[in-house]
Design an enzyme around this catalytic site. Structure first.
Site, PDB file in Angstrom:
ATOM      1  N   ASP A 130       0.860  -1.192   0.000  1.00 28.02           N
ATOM      2  CA  ASP A 130       0.000   0.000   0.000  1.00 28.02           C
ATOM      3  C   ASP A 130       0.894   1.238   0.000  1.00 28.02           C
ATOM      4  O   ASP A 130       1.454   1.617   1.040  1.00 28.02           O
ATOM      5  CB  ASP A 130      -0.928   0.001   1.237  1.00 28.02           C
ATOM      6  CG  ASP A 130      -1.887   1.169   1.199  1.00 28.02           C
ATOM      7  OD1 ASP A 130      -2.998   0.998   0.691  1.00 28.02           O
ATOM      8  OD2 ASP A 130      -1.513   2.265   1.671  1.00 28.02           O
ATOM      9  N   GLU A 132       2.099   5.127  -0.220  1.00 28.46           N
ATOM     10  CA  GLU A 132       1.644   6.502   0.019  1.00 28.46           C
ATOM     11  C   GLU A 132       2.407   7.389  -0.961  1.00 28.46           C
ATOM     12  O   GLU A 132       3.537   7.065  -1.364  1.00 28.46           O
ATOM     13  CB  GLU A 132       1.921   6.946   1.463  1.00 28.46           C
ATOM     14  CG  GLU A 132       1.201   6.129   2.511  1.00 28.46           C
ATOM     15  CD  GLU A 132      -0.313   6.055   2.315  1.00 28.46           C
ATOM     16  OE1 GLU A 132      -0.916   7.081   1.918  1.00 28.46           O
ATOM     17  OE2 GLU A 132      -0.889   4.982   2.542  1.00 28.46           O
ATOM     18  N   ASP A 232      -2.759   1.430  -6.423  1.00 28.68           N
ATOM     19  CA  ASP A 232      -1.349   1.361  -5.997  1.00 28.68           C
ATOM     20  C   ASP A 232      -0.424   1.003  -7.153  1.00 28.68           C
ATOM     21  O   ASP A 232       0.602   1.650  -7.362  1.00 28.68           O
ATOM     22  CB  ASP A 232      -1.217   0.359  -4.836  1.00 28.68           C
ATOM     23  CG  ASP A 232      -1.865   0.910  -3.592  1.00 28.68           C
ATOM     24  OD1 ASP A 232      -1.188   1.615  -2.834  1.00 28.68           O
ATOM     25  OD2 ASP A 232      -3.083   0.692  -3.417  1.00 28.68           O
ATOM     26  N   HIS A 289      -4.027   5.752   6.416  1.00 31.09           N
ATOM     27  CA  HIS A 289      -3.155   6.405   5.424  1.00 31.09           C
ATOM     28  C   HIS A 289      -1.670   6.333   5.780  1.00 31.09           C
ATOM     29  O   HIS A 289      -0.865   7.015   5.148  1.00 31.09           O
ATOM     30  CB  HIS A 289      -3.554   7.871   5.170  1.00 31.09           C
ATOM     31  CG  HIS A 289      -4.963   8.013   4.680  1.00 31.09           C
ATOM     32  ND1 HIS A 289      -5.386   7.513   3.471  1.00 31.09           N
ATOM     33  CD2 HIS A 289      -6.052   8.596   5.249  1.00 31.09           C
ATOM     34  CE1 HIS A 289      -6.672   7.783   3.316  1.00 31.09           C
ATOM     35  NE2 HIS A 289      -7.102   8.427   4.389  1.00 31.09           N
ATOM     36  N   ASP A 294      -1.857   0.656   6.760  1.00 32.01           N
ATOM     37  CA  ASP A 294      -2.863   0.274   5.747  1.00 32.01           C
ATOM     38  C   ASP A 294      -2.584  -1.155   5.268  1.00 32.01           C
ATOM     39  O   ASP A 294      -3.495  -1.976   5.160  1.00 32.01           O
ATOM     40  CB  ASP A 294      -2.827   1.225   4.543  1.00 32.01           C
ATOM     41  CG  ASP A 294      -3.529   2.561   4.819  1.00 32.01           C
ATOM     42  OD1 ASP A 294      -4.150   2.700   5.891  1.00 32.01           O
ATOM     43  OD2 ASP A 294      -3.455   3.464   3.959  1.00 32.01           O
TER      44      ASP A 294
HETATM   45  P1  AMP Z   1      -4.273   5.643   0.880  1.00 28.17           P
HETATM   46  O1  AMP Z   1      -3.681   4.314   0.521  1.00 28.17           O
HETATM   47  O2  AMP Z   1      -5.739   5.672   0.951  1.00 28.17           O
HETATM   48  O3  AMP Z   1      -3.631   6.088   2.132  1.00 28.17           O
HETATM   49  O4  AMP Z   1      -3.891   6.646  -0.259  1.00 28.17           O
HETATM   50  C1  AMP Z   1      -2.710   6.568  -1.011  1.00 28.17           C
HETATM   51  C2  AMP Z   1      -2.370   7.925  -1.509  1.00 28.17           C
HETATM   52  O5  AMP Z   1      -3.483   8.477  -2.208  1.00 28.17           O
HETATM   53  C3  AMP Z   1      -2.061   8.951  -0.446  1.00 28.17           C
HETATM   54  O6  AMP Z   1      -0.721   8.859  -0.005  1.00 28.17           O
HETATM   55  C4  AMP Z   1      -2.317  10.241  -1.201  1.00 28.17           C
HETATM   56  O7  AMP Z   1      -1.265  10.541  -2.073  1.00 28.17           O
HETATM   57  C5  AMP Z   1      -3.519   9.885  -2.036  1.00 28.17           C
HETATM   58  N1  AMP Z   1      -4.762  10.243  -1.312  1.00 28.17           N
HETATM   59  C6  AMP Z   1      -5.506   9.428  -0.536  1.00 28.17           C
HETATM   60  N2  AMP Z   1      -6.565  10.102  -0.027  1.00 28.17           N
HETATM   61  C7  AMP Z   1      -6.452  11.353  -0.482  1.00 28.17           C
HETATM   62  C8  AMP Z   1      -7.237  12.556  -0.332  1.00 28.17           C
HETATM   63  N3  AMP Z   1      -8.328  12.576   0.413  1.00 28.17           N
HETATM   64  N4  AMP Z   1      -6.824  13.658  -0.961  1.00 28.17           N
HETATM   65  C9  AMP Z   1      -5.714  13.668  -1.715  1.00 28.17           C
HETATM   66  N5  AMP Z   1      -4.941  12.579  -1.913  1.00 28.17           N
HETATM   67  C10 AMP Z   1      -5.299  11.447  -1.308  1.00 28.17           C
HETATM   68 MG    MG Z   2      -2.449   3.919   2.263  1.00 30.04          MG
END
Ligand code: AMP
Ligand code: MG
Length: 354
Positions: A130, A132, A232, A289, A294
């Site tokens: 996962d 970021e 991803d 996040h 995650d």
């Molecule tokens: P996540 O795996 O949901 O933590 O998201 C992976 C990546 O997606 C994050 O590191 C951000 O770059 C992008 N991302 C996730 N949620 C948001 C959001 N609400 N606004 C902007 N970018 C986001």
């Molecule tokens: Mg994540």
């Protein structure tokens, strides 16, 4: 261990499904009856039997009748039936009903008392990833997301356990300064990426880590990669490989899309990690996040799926021809090298916008 007959009697004692006019005996829970049908030869010759529809007409009728019975059960009745089969009573009612239905389908398939033990998984290991990435609150569709955290959480499939993990931050080069929004969202701080290697080095380190565990090399253990959704690999990794002018890794061309599998296995709407956990009666462990947290939570969902009899297979992948990738194709010259026969089984829609 209770005999098949005992189980049959006990099970029939508590639930009385509507009787078929053609049958003098209720076969719904009758393992002897199941054994005498042609369900087994039809269904047990492949390790992925539960992915295939039941084609035997008699079994199909048994299954839909049983499913109807389960649909009419109260929450307490569902729990009673789950407990009798030593299955988990955790989770929302829809999930528990499905657990029972899958168990019965497995009974029809294998004709034995502990059918989930008969299910063979395809992979020995599942590696959950996962990423970021850099982001901002007002980012548009073309925001150049760079990977800033690369975690891998390794599941030993037979043990149904997380057995190892890899984690590294990556230093972004297009937008080296993280936005406050990104730090608040991911918990990743500027000094953590400042002191980290850039993505190509982190990818090499991750591949070395995987190779040391024989998960990538030619004599490799059977390992599938899993992510929450398509983004991803199909979005962040593709973009990053383009920015770094490096080949897209072979191992990431197809993956287990856990969100998609969860939705089809439990017949629920696709949803995020916290909601999937909640449906299973679990809560998010750690920080939302954070790439590593995650990944751990996606791994927990993956393990629950397997415990409930789900055979995890590659169900998503990169489609070079997908028009949704046109703008990404322009940043990644390697994408043209994607092998047609590696992608042709992949009729899944990969959605880029999150
Ligand atoms: P996540 O795996 O949901 O933590 O998201 C992976 C990546 O997606 C994050 O590191 C951000 O770059 C992008 N991302 C996730 N949620 C948001 C959001 N609400 N606004 C902007 N970018 C986001
Ligand atoms: Mg994540």
């Amino acid at each position: 261990m209770a005999s098949a007959n005992n189980t049959t009697q006990n099970e029939n004692a508590s639930i009385t499904p509507k009787k078929s006019s053609k049958s003098s005996k209720d076969h719904t829970y009758d393992l002897d009856w199941i054994r005498n049908t042609n369900a087994k030869p039809f269904l047990s010759d492949s390790s992925h039997v539960l992915k295939k529809p039941i084609t035997d007409h008699g079994c199909q009728k048994r299954l839909s009748k049983y499913n109807g019975v389960v649909n009419r059960m109260t929450s307490d009745q569902v729990n009673d039936e789950l407990q009798k089969r030593q299955l988990s009573t955790n989770g929302e009612i829809e999930i528990r009903r499905l657990r029972l239905k899958h168990y019965y389908k497995a009974q029809l398939t294998f004709g034995c008392e502990n059918p989930f033990q008969m299910i063979e998984q395809h992979f020995e290991y599942i590696a959950v990833v996962d990423f970021e990435a850099t982001c901002n609150h007002n980012q548009g569709n073309n925001y150049p997301h760079e990977i800033i955290e690369f975690p891998i959480v390794l599941i030993n499939v037979q043990q149904r356990m997380i057995v190892d993990k890899f984690q590294s931050y990556c230093r972004p080069t297009i937008n080296p300064i993280l936005s406050n929004f990104c730090t608040e969202l991911t918990g990743i701080e500027q000094h953590q990426v400042d002191s980290a290697p850039t993505f190509p080095e982190v990818l090499r380190n991750a591949e070395t880590w995987l190779n040391e565990r024989h998960l990538l090399s030619s004599n490799k253990r059977k390992c599938g990669f899993a992510t929450d959704g398509p983004w991803d690999f199909a979005k962040f990794l593709r973009m990053q490989c383009g920015f770094s002018s490096i080949s897209y890794p072979r191992w990431a061309k197809k993956w287990i899309n856990v969100r998609k599998e969860f939705s089809s296995f439990y017949a629920v709407q696709r949803c995020g990690i916290s909601k999937m956990l909640q449906s299973l009666g679990l809560v998010f462990d750690g920080r939302n996040h954070s790439g590593l947290d995650d990944s751990i939570n996606i791994a927990r969902i993956t393990i629950e799926l397997m415990k409930d009899g789900c055979v995890l297979l590659l169900n998503d992948g990169i489609r070079a021809a997908d028009p949704k990738f046109i703008d990404l194709n322009s940043v990644s010259h390697e994408l043209q090298n994607l092998n047609e026969d590696e992608t042709k089984h992949n009729d899944n829609l990969v959605i880029l916008d999150r």
